[in-house]
Design an enzyme around this catalytic site. Structure first.
Site, PDB file in Angstrom:
ATOM      1  N   ARG A 105       0.503  -0.846   0.150  1.00  0.00           N
ATOM      2  CA  ARG A 105       0.331   0.072  -0.355  1.00  0.00           C
ATOM      3  C   ARG A 105       1.008   1.020   0.322  1.00  0.00           C
ATOM      4  O   ARG A 105       1.917   1.138   0.807  1.00  0.00           O
ATOM      5  CB  ARG A 105      -1.260  -0.086   1.469  1.00  0.00           C
ATOM      6  N   HIS A 132      -7.356   0.759  -5.997  1.00  0.00           N
ATOM      7  CA  HIS A 132      -7.788  -0.052  -4.878  1.00  0.00           C
ATOM      8  C   HIS A 132      -7.893  -0.374  -5.706  1.00  0.00           C
ATOM      9  O   HIS A 132      -9.399  -1.086  -4.983  1.00  0.00           O
ATOM     10  CB  HIS A 132      -8.640   1.099  -4.417  1.00  0.00           C
ATOM     11  N   GLN A 135     -10.055  -4.190  -2.975  1.00  0.00           N
ATOM     12  CA  GLN A 135     -11.714  -3.046  -2.524  1.00  0.00           C
ATOM     13  C   GLN A 135     -12.652  -3.486  -4.044  1.00  0.00           C
ATOM     14  O   GLN A 135     -13.545  -3.979  -3.433  1.00  0.00           O
ATOM     15  CB  GLN A 135     -11.959  -1.917  -2.328  1.00  0.00           C
ATOM     16  N   ASP A 223     -17.627   7.533  -1.326  1.00  0.00           N
ATOM     17  CA  ASP A 223     -16.010   7.203  -0.612  1.00  0.00           C
ATOM     18  C   ASP A 223     -15.647   8.525   0.181  1.00  0.00           C
ATOM     19  O   ASP A 223     -16.422   9.365  -0.355  1.00  0.00           O
ATOM     20  CB  ASP A 223     -14.800   6.672  -1.531  1.00  0.00           C
ATOM     21  N   CYS A 262     -16.086   1.499   0.402  1.00  0.00           N
ATOM     22  CA  CYS A 262     -15.112   1.106   0.844  1.00  0.00           C
ATOM     23  C   CYS A 262     -14.908   0.757   2.853  1.00  0.00           C
ATOM     24  O   CYS A 262     -14.049  -0.058   2.927  1.00  0.00           O
ATOM     25  CB  CYS A 262     -14.389   1.280   0.449  1.00  0.00           C
ATOM     26  N   ARG A 290     -13.740  -8.599   1.859  1.00  0.00           N
ATOM     27  CA  ARG A 290     -12.159  -8.364   1.470  1.00  0.00           C
ATOM     28  C   ARG A 290     -11.173  -9.633   1.462  1.00  0.00           C
ATOM     29  O   ARG A 290     -10.133  -9.740   1.209  1.00  0.00           O
ATOM     30  CB  ARG A 290     -11.723  -7.237   2.411  1.00  0.00           C
TER      31      ARG A 290
HETATM   32  N1  NVA Z   1     -10.248   6.567  -1.148  1.00  0.00           N
HETATM   33  C1  NVA Z   1      -9.608   6.517   0.397  1.00  0.00           C
HETATM   34  C2  NVA Z   1      -9.778   5.001   0.520  1.00  0.00           C
HETATM   35  C3  NVA Z   1      -9.384   4.361   1.400  1.00  0.00           C
HETATM   36  C4  NVA Z   1      -9.164   2.932   1.962  1.00  0.00           C
HETATM   37  C5  NVA Z   1      -8.676   6.510   0.643  1.00  0.00           C
HETATM   38  O1  NVA Z   1      -7.436   6.317  -0.346  1.00  0.00           O
HETATM   39  O2  NVA Z   1      -8.041   7.377   1.708  1.00  0.00           O
HETATM   40  N1   CP Z   2     -11.070  -0.286   1.988  1.00  0.00           N
HETATM   41  C1   CP Z   2     -10.020   0.383   3.385  1.00  0.00           C
HETATM   42  O1   CP Z   2      -8.717  -0.645   2.286  1.00  0.00           O
HETATM   43  O2   CP Z   2      -9.524  -0.107   4.416  1.00  0.00           O
HETATM   44  P1   CP Z   2      -8.650   0.331   4.577  1.00  0.00           P
HETATM   45  O3   CP Z   2      -7.368   1.411   4.590  1.00  0.00           O
HETATM   46  O4   CP Z   2      -9.067   0.190   6.486  1.00  0.00           O
HETATM   47  O5   CP Z   2      -7.268  -0.804   4.527  1.00  0.00           O
END
Ligand code: NVA
Ligand code: CP
Length: 304
Positions: A105, A132, A135, A223, A262, A290
Site C-alpha cells: 500500500r 484500489h 476493494q 467514499d 469501502c 475483502r
Molecule cells: N480513497 C480512500 C480509500 C481508503 C480505503 C483513500 O485513498 O484514502
Molecule cells: N477499505 C480499505 O482499504 O480500508 P483500510 O484503509 O482500513 O485498509
C-alpha cells in the site's frame, strides 16, 4: 524465467481470470464456514509494506494468508531502508530472495509498478493514490451475493473522483456493468481511467448532478472526500456537500438498491448515519469480503 503473476490493476488481468477469482473466493468462503481444510499456501510467506494507514487491508491480508496456511511479515516503508532512500528496485530484488509474494500500500502508482517490474515474486496492489483493485473485487463479490450478476446493472458513484472510483471504472468494463459518475467540477476521475473503460466496452457517464447519476441505480457507491495523502488537494466540504449520500438521494435509486462504501466512513460527511446503518447498506459485508476475495487473489498469484 516466466514473469510472476502480479495483481496490479483490474485492467491488467483478464475478465476470465477476475471471474475465476470471484468464483474461487465464494468457494473458499463456503469452505471456511464448513470448516473444510483449505491450506494451499502452507510454507509461503507474504511481505506487506504499508506506506499509509490501514485497518481492513492489513488485517484481512494477514488473516487470509494464515487461513491459507501461510505467514506474513508486516513492514512499514518508514521503518525499512526504503525510508532512508534505498531504491524500490533494490528493495524488490532483496525481498524476492526471502518471501513468496509482496503486498504494498503506497503513494504513487509508479512506486507499485517499479516494485513489480523488479520483483521476481508476485506483487499485489493494496491501494495506491491511483487505484484500489482489491476493494473492488470484494465489492463485486458483495453485490453478486445480494443481487446476482452485476452484468448490465447500473452502479452510481457520487463524491470525489478518486482511487476507488478508478478501479470501479476498470471493473465496469471487465464485468459489464453500467457506471454513472457524479463529481463536482475539478474532482473528476483521471481521464486515462475513463478512456480505458470506454475503450474496453465500459458504459460510463459523468455528470455534476448526483440525482441524475443515482436515478434508477442498482447500487450507490461513495467514499471519503479527502483520500489519504491527498490532504493538499482537499477542497471545502461545501463543494462536496451536494454529493452526500443521504436518504433524499437514495430515493432516486431503485427501491432495492444497495449502498456501498469501502470504509473508513466519515459519517455526516459523504454519507449519513441513516444510510450507512440503514437497509440499503452492505458496507460490513464488503469489509468481510475483502478477506475472501483476497484469499482468491493470493491463491491465483501463487498458483504453482
Ligand atoms: N480513497 C480512500 C480509500 C481508503 C480505503 C483513500 O485513498 O484514502
Ligand atoms: N477499505 C480499505 O482499504 O480500508 P483500510 O484503509 O482500513 O485498509
Amino acid at each position: 524465467m516466466t514473469s510472476p503473476r502480479h495483481f496490479i490493476d483490474l485492467s491488467a488481468v483478464s475478465a476470465d481470470d477476475l471471474r475465476f477469482m470471484l468464483d474461487d473466493a465464494r468457494a473458499r468462503k463456503e469452505r471456511l464456514k464448513t470448516g473444510e481444510t483449505d491450506r494451499p499456501l502452507a510454507g509461503k510467506v507474504l511481505a506487506m509494506i504499508f506506506d499509509k494507514p490501514s485497518t481492513r487491508t492489513r488485517v484481512s491480508f494477514d488473516v487470509g494468508m494464515r487461513q491459507l496456511g501461510g505467514e506474513t511479515i508486516m513492514l512499514t516503508g518508514a521503518e525499512m531502508q526504503l525510508g532512508r532512500s534505498e531504491t524500490i528496485a533494490d528493495t524488490a530484488k532483496v525481498l524476492s530472495r526471502y518471501v513468496d509474494a509482496i503486498m504494498i500500500r503506497t503513494t504513487s502508482h509508479d512506486r507499485l509498478l517499479e516494485l513489480a517490474e523488479n520483483a521476481t515474486v508476485p506483487v499485489i496492489n493494496g491501494l495506491t493514490d491511483d487505484t484500489h483493485p482489491c476493494q473492488i473485487m470484494a465489492d463485486i463479490m458483495t453485490y453478486e451475493e445480494h443481487r446476482g450478476s452485476v452484468k448490465d446493472r447500473l452502479f452510481a458513484w457520487t463524491g470525489d473522483g478518486n482511487n476507488v472510483l478508478h478501479s470501479l471504472l476498470e471493473a465496469s468494463a471487465r464485468f459489464g456493468f453500467r457506471l454513472n459518475i457524479a463529481v463536482p467540477a475539478g474532482s473528476e476521475p483521471q481521464a486515462r481511467y475513463v478512456e480505458w473503460a470506454r475503450a474496453n466496452g465500459g458504459r460510463v457517464t459523468i455528470t455534476q448532478s448526483p440525482q441524475e447519476a443515482v436515478r434508477g441505480a442498482d447500487c450507490v457507491v461513495t467514499d471519503t472526500w479527502v483520500s489519504m495523502g491527498q490532504e493538499h488537494r482537499a477542497r471545502g466540504h461545501n463543494v462536496f456537500q451536494p454529493y452526500q449520500v443521504n436518504e433524499a438521494l437514495m430515493r432516486h435509486a431503485k427501491e432495492d438498491a444497495l449502498f456501498m462504501h469501502c470504509l473508513p466512513a466519515h459519517r455526516g460527511e459523504e454519507v449519513t448515519d441513516e444510510v450507512i446503518d440503514g437497509p440499503h447498506s452492505v458496507v460490513f459485508d464488503e469489509a468481510e469480503n475483502r478477506l475472501h476475495a483476497q484469499k482468491a487473489v493470493l491463491a491465483w498469484c501463487l498458483k504453482p
